[in-house]
Design a protein around this motif. Structure first.
Motif, PDB file in Angstrom:
ATOM      1  N   VAL A   1      95.933  49.801 -50.780  1.00 58.03           N
ATOM      2  CA  VAL A   1      96.953  51.190 -50.501  1.00 58.03           C
ATOM      3  C   VAL A   1      98.334  50.959 -50.745  1.00 58.03           C
ATOM      4  O   VAL A   1      98.799  49.660 -50.446  1.00 58.03           O
TER       5      VAL A   1
ATOM      6  N   LEU B   1      89.758  50.483 -57.005  1.00 60.24           N
ATOM      7  CA  LEU B   1      88.572  51.246 -56.424  1.00 60.24           C
ATOM      8  C   LEU B   1      87.444  49.986 -55.938  1.00 60.24           C
ATOM      9  O   LEU B   1      86.661  50.243 -54.938  1.00 60.24           O
TER      10      LEU B   1
ATOM     11  N   GLU C   1      92.294  52.172 -62.521  1.00 55.55           N
ATOM     12  CA  GLU C   1      91.831  52.872 -61.308  1.00 55.55           C
ATOM     13  C   GLU C   1      90.590  52.321 -60.756  1.00 55.55           C
ATOM     14  O   GLU C   1      90.361  52.012 -59.645  1.00 55.55           O
TER      15      GLU C   1
ATOM     16  N   ARG D   1     101.474  57.323 -47.920  1.00 54.77           N
ATOM     17  CA  ARG D   1     100.265  56.375 -48.041  1.00 54.77           C
ATOM     18  C   ARG D   1      99.447  56.968 -49.119  1.00 54.77           C
ATOM     19  O   ARG D   1      98.962  58.053 -49.039  1.00 54.77           O
TER      20      ARG D   1
ATOM     21  N   TYR E   1      88.043  47.074 -54.909  1.00 56.50           N
ATOM     22  CA  TYR E   1      88.766  46.020 -53.988  1.00 56.50           C
ATOM     23  C   TYR E   1      87.753  45.973 -52.738  1.00 56.50           C
ATOM     24  O   TYR E   1      87.043  46.718 -52.334  1.00 56.50           O
TER      25      TYR E   1
ATOM     26  N   THR F   1      92.887  60.819 -50.743  1.00 54.74           N
ATOM     27  CA  THR F   1      93.406  59.733 -51.432  1.00 54.74           C
ATOM     28  C   THR F   1      94.876  59.515 -50.906  1.00 54.74           C
ATOM     29  O   THR F   1      95.531  58.519 -51.042  1.00 54.74           O
ATOM     30  N   CYS F   2      95.469  60.528 -50.112  1.00 57.48           N
ATOM     31  CA  CYS F   2      96.954  60.391 -49.991  1.00 57.48           C
ATOM     32  C   CYS F   2      97.108  61.211 -48.591  1.00 57.48           C
ATOM     33  O   CYS F   2      96.472  62.136 -48.049  1.00 57.48           O
TER      34      CYS F   2
ATOM     35  N   ASP G   1      96.086  55.954 -51.801  1.00 60.59           N
ATOM     36  CA  ASP G   1      95.144  55.140 -52.385  1.00 60.59           C
ATOM     37  C   ASP G   1      95.717  54.325 -53.907  1.00 60.59           C
ATOM     38  O   ASP G   1      96.072  55.339 -54.724  1.00 60.59           O
ATOM     39  N   HIS G   2      95.671  53.230 -53.787  1.00 59.82           N
ATOM     40  CA  HIS G   2      96.282  52.697 -55.157  1.00 59.82           C
ATOM     41  C   HIS G   2      95.471  53.118 -56.322  1.00 59.82           C
ATOM     42  O   HIS G   2      96.077  53.016 -57.528  1.00 59.82           O
ATOM     43  N   ALA G   3      94.211  53.528 -56.195  1.00 54.02           N
ATOM     44  CA  ALA G   3      93.553  53.899 -57.225  1.00 54.02           C
ATOM     45  C   ALA G   3      94.157  55.392 -57.991  1.00 54.02           C
ATOM     46  O   ALA G   3      93.712  55.531 -59.301  1.00 54.02           O
TER      47      ALA G   3
ATOM     48  N   LEU H   1      92.160  53.140 -45.748  1.00 54.02           N
ATOM     49  CA  LEU H   1      92.680  53.979 -46.666  1.00 54.02           C
ATOM     50  C   LEU H   1      93.077  55.419 -45.858  1.00 54.02           C
ATOM     51  O   LEU H   1      92.684  55.423 -44.840  1.00 54.02           O
TER      52      LEU H   1
ATOM     53  N   GLU I   1      91.214  47.246 -48.834  1.00 53.49           N
ATOM     54  CA  GLU I   1      91.527  48.261 -49.857  1.00 53.49           C
ATOM     55  C   GLU I   1      92.787  48.377 -50.403  1.00 53.49           C
ATOM     56  O   GLU I   1      93.884  47.933 -49.544  1.00 53.49           O
TER      57      GLU I   1
END
Length: 983
Positions: free
Chosen positions: A18, A9, A5, A112, A11, A96-97, A114-116, A88, A16
């Motif tokens: 995503v 964060l 995670e 969508r 990146y 985050t989403c 946040d990949h974190a 993001l 970013e």
């Protein structure tokens, strides 16, 4: 906070990480309903509401926002035009989403995250929850608190990979100056076993480098299927591909990596645990610069998200057409290539660093597409059929023009009366007047219950001139079926010819107009209604595999295209005389009802009963273009009927045997064209044609030829891939003649009318065909139990389900038997327990009262039980053989205990019913992937192989990948050291 995670964060700004899951479709997505569904899903998936509090995540954030955006502004190949896809998720600080609601002509949803906080697998769980809520279904929670580190700890010691080279050529160069991320997309027809390995090999071949290294994303949830979490469970493992190598070698290496659980290897992560995120971000930026300069550690990342069932991404008002993902390349990675299977297609999306040789992205994807689906298989000269019609107007407008040009020319001729074009126009106008007075118009469906008669012709044209669609009903059909068809079609009026009005039952809201009572001319001038090209011309019902007939909706543009091609192909003109030999309820009747009357020819109406006298009468009346089924032609041949006047025989509706074609040539002479005309009702009467040549056509059946104007044909294998020339494949038809779909049955329409990767709409015929060396098509069989009886399509399931409604029948089945060269239906019934046993004649009479004559089985037998095969299907070989019928060969069945045990394991691993699996079934055809293949092999080894032999058995996995069948797996079990019992 987990190391992975913190990695995401960190990146670099502007790039970013995503995760984006895109669901595209057609229909309507109501914004408020979507927002409500997202709220429901947010409670079940707390990972969508995470907010960072120092070094921890808390599910205290807001419900993901639903943002409506202009979907029509989005380029679906480059994903430019929609800035909301960049950066993001928007919203309050720490969001985050979010969900983007694509509006416009091509609606959809973009999930969508946040990949974190979420990986692609987690995003798929979230999307599934939203769609379940949209359908009003219970949403299964995805609230597990387990992490990927828990799986690592549970796995125990894992063999570490060998030392990786410090420098490795990237599959593509990293740009020195990166201006952001660009995406490119391709859609490939079909799904591909070992697709990740095939894509890796294709990329390696395209780069020109001796060897390329790829990071392959692996979902660690595979180790514990009970984990339902949207968190990050993905880990990268590496595989190498040599230019010019074999994808199977890549696949074997990947399977070996997975077998050894290399994704479980977690190296000491002081970098990710201790460094502040801003410092990590600077280090990543440096890593990118180094990778761009020297190629250090630069790889391409491949992610295969698996297969999505489009029905699970659809709602009552929205039909999903495709699912794909958009991701950002990782720092130090040259590219990110994502793979998703949906709707029989493989979606490829490439994430690329913009700022360098951007055109390489398209070149690379094109190379991958070519490797998976070569252009020479996708493009066939026979499909070069684009043509601008001489007259693209509806047949109604063309008929009116013909009336104006030749009002006194003969249009319809029968034993009792003849009609000129002007008389047919007036008579049909009287029908139109009666319908308009009852509110009938475009969008309406009108039943026509009549014999093959002048009144039938008048009725059909009267309906179309009112702008409505005609529903042909066979006067010989049982009253119960006629009533059901009228109700299913929603017909407000039924035009009936005497005496068929007697005993006619119609559903509520449907009125009856007696054709015989209408005047021969309208009382007042009738307005010239002009149907639109998209308006329905007719609705025709065919047998249905679900137990009920299904109504095929044919629009005017389809009928107009067919009429022009058919007239040109067979030379129909003012001198043509076409008899009406078949029932109105058979779509082949449209050839005689429509085609001659838009070209100045005449229609000959024969006497109602089909016999040798009626046939000879038609021939003597000057019929010179005859549309008929092979069964009709065979009858004519056996009766030795002939005529020197016939110049074209249009043979359609069934497989056309060479022996029948040869006999027709003898009877009608070499000057008569014998044309095999092929097409299902769903493609408007006929699509292909081939002139029989006794010298060239030496096979047992006559080829069906090539497509006509503005129509296309494709051959695809069970996985939706184009087949090699000469190989069998299911025949898919496309072009302007496709029906709108099945009336009131969107589920059946979705199942049978699909789209190719390039967006072209096609119809799955269910016919198996192959491309001959001559460049023409030949139909060789069916993929199901459907059979043609006298040209009519019959689903045995519909017959058996009707039979089971009899109170004296417990179970029933209907199978197809051979009787000489013909196919017949044979029925078998198990009497219901505790009641009187019905006589076979009683059951036959029961069916006669409910089904058309051609659907009533030729034989009816009572049996004590209906035997099943090891697959759980009816075993026709063990049913009593009716007199004169021959046994039919059945599929290869599972034969012993080992194969039965292997089949049970497959069913469990794949989540499918065991009766779908026989000993030759391909594991991948059931949806198997490299991961489920590994799970299957492990389960087989654990259950069926002695512990001391498991390693040797598992080592032979490459042999299974080459032949992933129950038979092959069972053979390997036997050659190993099997356990003492196989149950």
């Amino acid at each position: 906070m987990l190391p992975v995670e913190r990695w995401f964060l960190a990146y670099p700004r502007g790039r970013e990480a995503v995760v984006q899951l895109v669901v595209e479709g057609t229909g309507v997505l109501d914004p408020e309903q979507v927002r409500a569904a997202v709220r429901v899903a947010a409670q079940a998936c707390p990972g969508t509401r995470l907010r960072r509090r120092g070094g921890r995540w808390e599910a205290t954030g807001p419900v993901p926002a639903v943002v409506a955006v202009d979907g029509d502004a989005l380029d679906r190949t480059t994903f430019e035009g929609l800035p909301e896809l960049r950066g993001l998720p928007a919203g309050p600080k720490g969001t985050t989403c979010e969900v983007l609601l694509l509006t416009g002509a091509r609606p959809g949803l973009v999930f969508r995250a946040d990949h974190a906080v979420m990986d692609a697998g987690g995003c798929a769980l979230w999307a599934a929850a939203v769609f379940r809520a949209l359908r009003g279904e219970a949403v299964e929670p995805a609230d597990s608190t387990a992490t990927y580190l828990d799986l690592v700890r549970a796995a125990g010691p894992v063999e570490r990979p060998g030392e990786l080279a410090r420098e490795w050529p990237p599959p593509v160069p990293m740009p020195q100056r990166r201006t952001g991320v660009l995406w490119r997309r391709r859609t490939v027809d079909g799904t591909f076993p070992a697709v990740t390995a095939k894509v890796a090999q294709a990329v390696a071949d395209a780069t020109g480098l001796p060897r390329s290294r790829f990071g392959v994303s692996v979902d660690m949830r595979r180790h514990d299927r009970s984990i339902r979490s949207t968190a990050n469970f993905s880990k990268i493992v590496t595989v190498d591909a040599e230019a010019g190598g074999d994808w199977q070698a890549v696949y074997t290496d990947l399977l070996d990596v997975l077998r050894r659980k290399q994704e479980m290897v977690v190296l000491p992560d002081t970098f990710g645990q201790r460094l502040p995120i801003p410092v990590m971000r600077g280090a990543m930026d440096g890593l990118e610069k180094l990778a761009a300069k020297r190629g250090h550690l630069a790889t391409g990342t491949l992610t295969h998200l698996g297969r999505f069932e489009l029905a699970e991404c659809s709602t009552p008002t929205f039909e999903a057409l495709s699912v794909l993902t958009l991701t950002t390349p990782a720092p130090g990675s040259a590219l990110e290539l994502d793979i998703v299977e949906s709707g029989g297609h493989t979606e490829l999306t490439l994430g690329w660093w913009a700022g360098g040789s951007d055109e390489l992205a398209d070149e690379l994807l094109d190379a991958v597409v070519e490797a998976l689906s070569p252009r020479e298989l996708r493009e066939w000269a026979g499909n070069d059929t684009d043509r601008e019609l001489r007259d693209a107007r509806t047949v109604v407008e063309q008929f009116r023009d013909q009336v104006a040009r030749t009002p006194h020319a003969p249009a319809v001729s029968s034993r009792t009366e003849d009609l000129s074009y002007a008389e047919l126009d007036r008579r049909s106008d009287a029908v139109t007047e009666a319908l308009l007075a009852r509110g009938v118009g475009p969008g309406s469906v009108v039943g026509v219950l009549a014999d093959r008669s002048v009144l039938a012709v008048v009725a059909v044209w009267g309906v179309m001139k009112a702008g409505a669609a005609y529903l042909p009903l066979d006067a010989k059909h049982p009253a119960e079926r006629v009533k059901w068809l009228l109700g299913s079609a929603g017909a407000p009026v039924c035009l009936a010819q005497r005496p068929h009005d007697l005993g006619l039952e119609v559903p509520e809201g449907c009125g009856v107009v007696i054709l015989d009572e209408l005047p021969h001319a309208p009382q007042e001038p009738v307005p010239a209604v002009v149907p639109a090209a998209a308006d329905l011309a007719y609705v025709i019902y065919t047998s249905g595999s679900t137990g009920q007939p299904k109504g095929v909706e044919v629009p005017h543009d389809a009928l107009a295209n067919y009429a022009e091609w058919c007239a040109d192909e067979y030379g129909v003109d003012a001198t043509s005389r076409l008899p009406l030999l078949v029932s109105l309820s058979f779509d082949v009747s449209g050839i005689s009802l429509v085609v001659p009357l838009v070209r100045g020819g005449a229609l000959l109406v024969m006497r109602e009963e089909l016999n040798h006298l009626a046939l000879q009468e038609v021939l003597d009346a000057g019929a010179n273009v005859i549309a008929l089924t092979p069964s009709h032609l065979d009858l004519i041949s056996r009766l030795d009927l002939s005529s020197d006047a016939v110049r074209v025989l249009i043979v359609i509706g069934e497989q056309f045997r060479r022996s029948v074609a040869l006999r027709a040539r003898e009877l009608f002479g070499p000057g008569c064209r014998v044309a095999n005309h092929y097409g299902p009702a769903e493609a408007t009467i006929g699509v292909t044609s081939h002139d029989f040549d006794p010298d060239a056509d030496t096979g047992p059946v006559v080829p069906i030829g090539n497509p006509g104007y503005n129509t296309t044909a494709f051959l695809l294998d069970p996985d939706g891939r184009f087949v090699e020339p000469g190989e069998p494949g299911e025949l898919y038809l496309g072009g302007v003649q496709l029906a709108r779909g099945y009336r009131g049955r969107p589920d059946l329409t979705r199942a049978r009318f699909t789209r190719l990767a390039d967006g072209r709409r096609v119809y799955r015929t269910g016919d198996i065909a192959r491309l001959l060396p001559s460049g023409e098509l030949e139909v060789t069989g069916r993929i199901d139990d459907q059979v043609k009886i006298l040209g009519h399509r019959v689903e045995p399931t519909e017959v058996s389900q009707t039979l089971e409604r009899h109170p004296g029948v417990g179970r029933a089945t209907v199978v197809v038997r051979s009787r000489g060269a013909a196919k017949v239906l044979a029925a078998y019934a198990v009497p219901a327990a505790g009641g009187p046993v019905p006589e076979p004649t009683e059951l036959t009479a029961y069916l006669c009262a409910r089904l058309p004559e051609y659907m009533v089985p030729a034989t009816m037998q009572l049996v004590d039980d209906i035997p099943l095969s090891v697959n759980g299907k009816v075993d026709a070989k063990r049913l009593p053989v009716p007199p004169g019928a021959e046994q039919q060969a059945g599929p290869a069945g599972v034969t012993d205990e080992v194969e039965l045990a292997v089949r049970a394991i497959w069913a469990d691993v794949l989540g499918v019913e065991a009766d779908r699996i026989d000993r030759e079934t391909d594991f991948h055809h059931l949806g198997g992937t490299s991961l489920t293949l590994l799970a299957m092999v492990g389960a087989v080894a654990g259950a069926l192989v002695a512990p001391e032999a498991e390693e040797a058995f598992t080592a032979r996995i490459a042999e299974i990948t080459r032949d992933p069948s129950v038979r092959r797996v069972a053979d390997l079990v036997r050659s190993a050291s099997p356990v003492s019992t196989h149950a």
